[in-house]
Structures are given as C-alpha cells and as structure tokens.
Write a protein that holds these residues in place. Structure first.
Motif, short mmCIF file in Angstrom:
data_model
loop_
_atom_site.label_atom_id
_atom_site.label_comp_id
_atom_site.label_asym_id
_atom_site.label_seq_id
_atom_site.Cartn_x
_atom_site.Cartn_y
_atom_site.Cartn_z
N ALA A 1 40.89 -16.68 2.59
CA ALA A 1 42.36 -16.97 3.17
C ALA A 1 43.58 -16.93 2.20
CB ALA A 1 42.39 -18.42 3.75
N LEU A 2 42.95 -17.30 0.70
CA LEU A 2 43.93 -17.10 -0.45
C LEU A 2 44.41 -15.70 -0.59
CD1 LEU A 2 42.52 -19.71 -2.83
CD2 LEU A 2 44.82 -20.11 -1.49
N GLY A 3 43.24 -14.83 -0.55
CA GLY A 3 43.19 -13.47 -0.69
C GLY A 3 44.19 -12.78 0.48
N LEU A 4 44.32 -13.40 1.74
CA LEU A 4 44.75 -12.99 2.95
C LEU A 4 46.36 -13.49 3.00
CD1 LEU A 4 41.96 -13.25 5.40
CD2 LEU A 4 42.92 -11.10 4.72
N ALA A 5 46.47 -14.40 2.27
CA ALA A 5 47.66 -15.36 2.44
C ALA A 5 48.95 -14.41 2.12
CB ALA A 5 47.67 -16.54 1.58
N THR A 6 49.03 -13.71 1.06
CA THR A 6 50.01 -13.00 0.54
C THR A 6 50.13 -11.86 1.02
OG1 THR A 6 50.22 -14.28 -1.46
CG2 THR A 6 51.29 -12.17 -1.57
N PRO A 7 49.16 -10.60 0.94
CA PRO A 7 49.25 -9.45 1.58
C PRO A 7 49.33 -9.32 3.06
CG PRO A 7 46.90 -9.76 0.83
CD PRO A 7 47.86 -10.87 0.39
N THR A 8 48.74 -10.19 3.78
CA THR A 8 49.13 -10.05 5.28
C THR A 8 50.53 -10.51 5.63
OG1 THR A 8 48.27 -12.27 5.74
CG2 THR A 8 46.75 -10.56 5.96
N ILE B 1 54.42 -17.01 3.33
CA ILE B 1 53.43 -16.98 2.52
C ILE B 1 53.09 -18.33 1.98
CG2 ILE B 1 52.70 -16.35 0.13
CD1 ILE B 1 54.31 -13.73 0.68
N LYS B 2 54.17 -19.33 1.79
CA LYS B 2 53.70 -20.59 1.32
C LYS B 2 52.85 -21.57 2.38
CE LYS B 2 57.89 -21.57 0.19
NZ LYS B 2 59.08 -22.23 -0.54
N LEU B 3 53.29 -21.05 3.65
CA LEU B 3 52.66 -21.92 4.80
C LEU B 3 51.00 -21.43 4.87
CD1 LEU B 3 52.60 -23.82 7.14
CD2 LEU B 3 53.34 -21.78 8.75
N ASN B 4 50.95 -20.33 4.41
CA ASN B 4 49.57 -19.74 4.57
C ASN B 4 48.69 -20.12 3.48
OD1 ASN B 4 50.17 -17.92 6.65
ND2 ASN B 4 50.47 -16.00 5.54
N LEU B 5 49.40 -20.38 2.41
CA LEU B 5 48.77 -20.82 1.29
C LEU B 5 48.38 -22.44 1.43
CD1 LEU B 5 50.60 -19.15 -1.73
CD2 LEU B 5 48.18 -18.73 -1.08
N VAL C 1 45.92 -14.95 9.01
CA VAL C 1 46.31 -13.43 9.70
C VAL C 1 46.90 -14.19 10.81
CG1 VAL C 1 45.49 -11.66 10.90
CG2 VAL C 1 44.32 -12.38 8.86
N THR C 2 46.82 -14.95 11.78
CA THR C 2 47.47 -15.24 12.98
C THR C 2 48.91 -15.79 12.39
OG1 THR C 2 45.55 -15.99 13.99
CG2 THR C 2 47.63 -16.90 14.93
N SER C 3 48.77 -16.56 11.40
CA SER C 3 50.27 -17.43 11.10
C SER C 3 51.02 -16.09 10.46
CB SER C 3 49.94 -18.16 9.85
OG SER C 3 51.16 -18.55 9.10
N SER C 4 50.47 -15.05 9.76
CA SER C 4 51.32 -13.98 9.24
C SER C 4 51.82 -13.13 10.62
CB SER C 4 50.57 -13.04 8.44
OG SER C 4 50.14 -13.59 7.26
#
Length: 647
Positions: free
Chosen positions: A291-298, A579-583, A625-628
C-alpha cells in the motif's frame, strides 16, 4: 549493460504480468496451472533485475544506522520472497506477487524522477545552443568569419540583417532594431544606434551594425544565464518523500515488533517455533509496503493523467508538495500575461485612408510593428498601392511616394517635424499613457492619422488573476519591459504588484526576495525566465514558450491558457492531499493489522495467518488504488469547460 529505471520498470512489469492476471482471475476461482513455479521464476528475475539496487541501498543505510524507503522495499520484498519460497516448499500459500509488484511500482516513481533530472540537464544544453558558432571580425581591413571561441574583447564585429549578435558589445556604426525578447523580456524590438549596448544571441532585425565586443565567453549575458540555471538546479534542495521520513521510524518498529512477537510466543508463551515464526512472518507480511508503494505512484498517475487532459503537465512529485504552501504567484509579462505579439488597438483619423498609406510603406518591412499594421489591413480587407522611392528618416521612420503623393510613416519623434493638430496631440498622449506604441502616418507633409500598437493581455489573463486572488494568493508581475508599459498591463489584469525593468540575471534574485514571505510559484515562457523558473519553489512554464523554459519548469501548461495556472495549482494540491490520505490509510491498516497478526486477539478466536495477513495487505492496496481513482471525481477549476474542448 546498465539499464535505466524506465527500462527496468517495463521489463519488471512484463515479468509480473502473469501474477497480475492471476490476481484478477482469483475471485472467479481460477488458478493458473503451475502458478507457484511461474511466480517463483518471474519474481526471481524481477529481484535480480530490479530489486537488487534497493537491497544495496538498504544495506548502505543500515551500515550508517539509518532506514529509508529502500529499506522498507528491501525488507518487504525479501521477506515476502523468502517466506514464499519457504511456503512453496512446504505446501503453504505463497506471496511472490507482493515482492514483484512492490518493486514494479516503486520503480515507476524512480523512473519519473530520473526523467526529470534528464530534462533538467537538457535545458542547459538548449541554452548554450542559442549561441552562434562564428562572428564576422575586422582583421587587416576586412571582416573575416571567426570561430566564436577566438573572439576577444575589443574586436570589431559586423552583424547583417537577420543575423544573431554573437557576443555582448557597444554599437560603433549603424542603426537597427534588435529583438531582445528572448533575453530581456522587452516585447518590442529595441532601436540600437551608436553607443548603445547589444546582447549576444539576440536577433538583428533590419539594419547592419558594427560593434565593439565588450564581453565574450563565460562573461556574456547568455553564459551568465546558463550559469544561473546550473547553480539553481544544483542548489535546489530536493524535498524528502513523506514515505522516506516515516519509514525511518516504521521499518525498525516493524522489525522489532516481529522479533518481539516471535520471542513472546516461543519463549514466554511456549508456542512451537513454527507457530511463533508464522506469527512473526504475519506481522512482516501485513506490514509489507504494498500500500505504501502504491500510495504515491497511483495518485500521481491518476492526478497527472487527469491534469494532462486539462492541459496541465506535472513533471515531478516535488512540485505537488511545494504547491500546498505557495503564497505568491509571480508572472512574466511578455508571452505569459500578454500574447507576445503586437496588434493594432486604435486608429485615429480616417481608418481606411490611414491604413492604406501605412500599408503601402510597411508592406515589405520585417519590423513587428509593420507586421501588426499589415495584419490589421488584411483583417479590414483594405486595398492599397505599392510605394516607390523609399528613403529612411534617420531614427524616426521612412518616406516614400504613394500614388504621386509624398507619404511617411514613423515614430512619435516625427511630431517635431510635421504639423500635428491639438486634437491629435491629445489622442497621442492618451494612447501613450495607456502604454501603447504610437505610429504616425502622413501625406503631403501633413500627419493624417495615428496607429496605436500594443502587446495585449491574453483573453483569460484577468479571469485567472481574479481566481488566484480569490484563493488568497498574492499576484506579482516581473518583467524586463519598461515601468509604464508594465503598469498599464498590470492595471488591466488586476495584478497586485508590478516589478518592471528587471534584467535576466535579476529575475531569480527578485523571486528569492519574494520567497522571504513564503513559497513562490513562477509562471514564464522565455529563455530569460529559465533561472527564475528553477529558483522558484514551483516553476510553471507556458507550453507555447521556449524549450528551455519548458525544461526548467516543474509544471507545463500545454494549452497556453492562463487559467491553466489555476487548474495546475488545484490539481497539484488535490493530488498531493490524496497521497497523504493514501499514506494515512496504509499506516492505519498496519496499526490495526500488526497487533492482530502478532496474535493479540487469539484468546477470542481472531487470528491472522500469513495467508489472511496477505489478504489484508492486498485489501489495503485495493483501498489505496480506489482512493487514487477517486481523484477523477474531484472538482477542479474549469474542469467542465476543458472537458468539452478535449472531448
């Protein structure tokens, strides 16, 4: 052969594609034949091709008692890989896809950053390519073509019409108009006569001049601009990624938690070593940074993809974070707030007659003011006769004969030579107060009319400035143009502050001064804007501008629309906030999942095996991913209008 990060990304993505396919088909209870072996082989190749560099970086950080994002990637991928290898040999569920896909997504971010640095180095090369290769230098009574590197201070140099000025110098003979907009920001060509300075790499429009070289090599204005950009790029402190900062605490904490889990279950609670190990592995697997790896790039992919449809290109993630704290937006004038192309705004007198005479004399001129007159004549569909017997009026204009009548066209200096009515004097003063260039048109020794020419603001300039001010941002115009012209344009569009007469090497200094009151975004399009674009916290380049300006900016406005600045700031803020929300969600899953994985709720029958921990980890990735993807539904200024344009 060393592969670039982009090539590693594509190669790793291809290798990981069978695992992606299996993840998609798993809900339909379909299992790929020989999946474990396929996953093992492809993941091993991904590890060897791409993940080794992260392991090396993590080891280097470890030796210095540090932890970074690479530590997180290395720990997550190695635990997922080696546990999956153990699980495959003992008939348990495997998690090879975790190791492979974490590597793929982290590589994507690195590849984008690599491309950004490559673009930055290209900007310097393009700046230097503006220089001519040789100059016509006076030698033994003749002008001889000489390589630029052999030109010395004091050399006499000849420049013909249409050629570039090779180095900086002072005019000793001749009169001409020189287009300096690429260096100074001055919108109109500047008249150069004996005693005036000329700048290297500017374009000589219409006359031949001879000048004495005063600055050569690294001392020329262009070379100084190159050096300013180089220094700004190397001194611009890279922003540290949020994940890197958090991972410095998170990684050691996860490892300690896993060790403590094993010790507590095996030593204190007397559980079998295998069960204690499974609890420990569950802790690390659920903390595996998918999830951390996906948080920024997605979020970056969705945000930048959507912004591109809206005419905004965001070149790097650093700009996203900087935009959140921007307090001031600084604009260049020529080509940014204004169209960068002079147009006829007023005609005083009999419009048809005035334009007919002007067109007859300006038809063959290459001067931008003449081009503006001819464009107006074409628009009004006015016919005219060809002029004969041309004669230059020194520093003032040109005379000719049109239909057997003496005609002339020139600057306001002609008002001292010809009769100008009181009414026309008032009209001329009014036009000049509005910062318009006035062309006088005469027939038979009498001035019959005036033509006002100005570089006008773009259609959306006022609306864009209003939108920015409504968001609490201060707006500033920074230009090399003169104070009167700059103030007039500033009033028209509603700019808060106007700073005029700024030389190229001073623009970056003014931006630095404004940064004392908060972070600054700079919007520009010219060569002279490159240092300021680089020094600013966020550089926004107009897509219609020079390649150098575009390379120097972090955000590019493709459609040359100033409302794009508003859209750029909006989408950048929303993307970074996503991105901050994903993290946040990625870490919430860990905060909840790690204690459960450690077996804290075994007493009430709730236990996360490595298989369930992997499922929870996958679910956290899906939520990120959904959040992005929800970024596509965020409201952005001008979104609906732009969608109609791009549909």
């Amino acid at each position: 052969m060393k592969l670039s990060n982009m090539k590693k990304f594509w190669l790793s993505l291809i290798l990981a594609s069978p695992m992606l396919l299996q993840m998609v088909l798993m809900p339909f209870h379909w299992m790929m034949p020989g999946y474990n072996w396929i996953a093992f082989i492809t993941t091993t190749m991904v590890m060897l091709v791409s993940a080794v560099s992260y392991w090396k970086s993590a080891w280097a950080a470890f030796k210095h008692h540090n932890a970074n994002m690479n530590t997180l990637v290395a720990v997550g991928t190695s635990v997922a890989y080696f546990y999956s290898l153990f699980a495959m040999m003992t008939g348990r569920a495997v998690y090879f896809e975790s190791a492979a896909l974490v590597t793929v997504f982290v590589l994507l971010g690195d590849a984008l950053e690599e491309r950004m640095h490559h673009s930055a180095s290209n900007a310097l090369g393009k700046l230097m390519s503006l220089q001519v290769k040789e100059a016509e230098v006076l030698s033994k009574g003749q002008y001889v073509k000489t390589p630029l590197e052999q030109v010395q201070v004091g050399d006499m140099i000849r420049v013909r019409p249409g050629e570039k000025v090779p180095v900086d110098g002072v005019v000793t003979e001749g009169v001409t108009n020189i287009n300096e907009s690429m260096v100074t920001g001055e919108s109109m060509p500047v008249v150069k006569k004996i005693g005036d300075n000329v700048i290297g790499s500017t374009i000589n429009s219409d006359g031949m001049i001879i000048f004495r070289a005063t600055k050569v090599g690294k001392d020329t204005a262009l070379s100084q601009i190159v050096e300013l950009v180089r220094k700004a790029q190397t001194s611009h402190a890279p922003i540290q990624n949020l994940t890197d900062r958090i991972s410095g605490i998170f990684v050691p904490a996860v490892l300690i938690a896993a060790i403590l889990t094993f010790v507590i279950w095996f030593v204190f609670l007397g559980a079998p070593a295998v069960q204690a190990m499974l609890f420990a592995v569950s802790v690390i697997v659920i903390a595996c940074p998918c999830a951390l790896g996906l948080a920024t790039p997605t979020a970056l992919m969705v945000g930048t993809g959507r912004s591109a449809k809206m005419g905004v290109l965001i070149k790097n993630g650093q700009a996203l974070e900087e935009v959140n704290d921007v307090k001031t937006v600084v604009f260049d004038k020529t080509g940014t707030i204004t169209a960068g192309k002079p147009v006829v705004t007023d005609v005083v007198g009999n419009q048809e007659k005035v334009l007919q005479v002007a067109a007859s004399l300006e038809e063959n001129s290459e001067h931008p003011l003449a081009a503006a007159v001819m464009a107006k004549v074409s628009e009004a569909k006015i016919t005219y006769q060809k002029a004969k017997k041309f004669k230059n009026i020194e520093g003032k204009g040109v005379k000719a004969v049109v239909n057997n009548q003496k005609a002339f066209v020139g600057s306001d200096k002609l008002s001292n030579d010809y009769l100008l009515s009181d009414e026309m004097k008032k009209q001329m003063a009014k036009l000049q107060n509005d910062a318009k260039t006035v062309v006088l048109v005469g027939l038979n020794e009498k001035i019959i009319g005036l033509i006002a020419i100005q570089d006008t603001p773009k259609k959306t300039a006022t609306e864009a400035i209003t939108e920015l001010r409504s968001r609490g941002l201060k707006t500033v115009m920074l230009t090399g143009d003169n104070q009167r012209v700059a103030q007039a344009i500033g009033r028209q569009v509603g700019i808060d502050q106007v700073i005029a007469g700024v030389l190229p090497n001073e623009k970056a200094d003014h931006v630095k001064a404004l940064q004392q009151s908060g972070k600054v975004a700079f919007v520009g399009d010219g060569i002279n804007d490159a240092p300021a674009l680089t020094v600013a916290n966020v550089g926004i380049a107009m897509g219609s501008g020079t390649d150098i300006a575009i390379e120097s900016g972090e955000i590019i406005l493709i459609q040359n629309d100033l409302l794009g600045v508003v859209r750029a700031l909006d989408i950048a803020k929303k993307t970074f906030n996503r991105i901050k929300l994903n993290l946040f969600w990625a870490f919430i899953y860990n905060l909840i999942g790690i204690p459960i994985s450690a077996g804290i709720l075994v007493g009430i029958g709730l236990q996360l095996s490595p298989e369930l921990a992997g499922l929870a980890m996958a679910f956290s990735s899906v939520s990120v991913v959904t959040s992005s993807l929800l970024l596509n539904r965020s409201k952005i200024a001008g979104d609906h209008e732009n969608d109609k344009v791009t549909a």
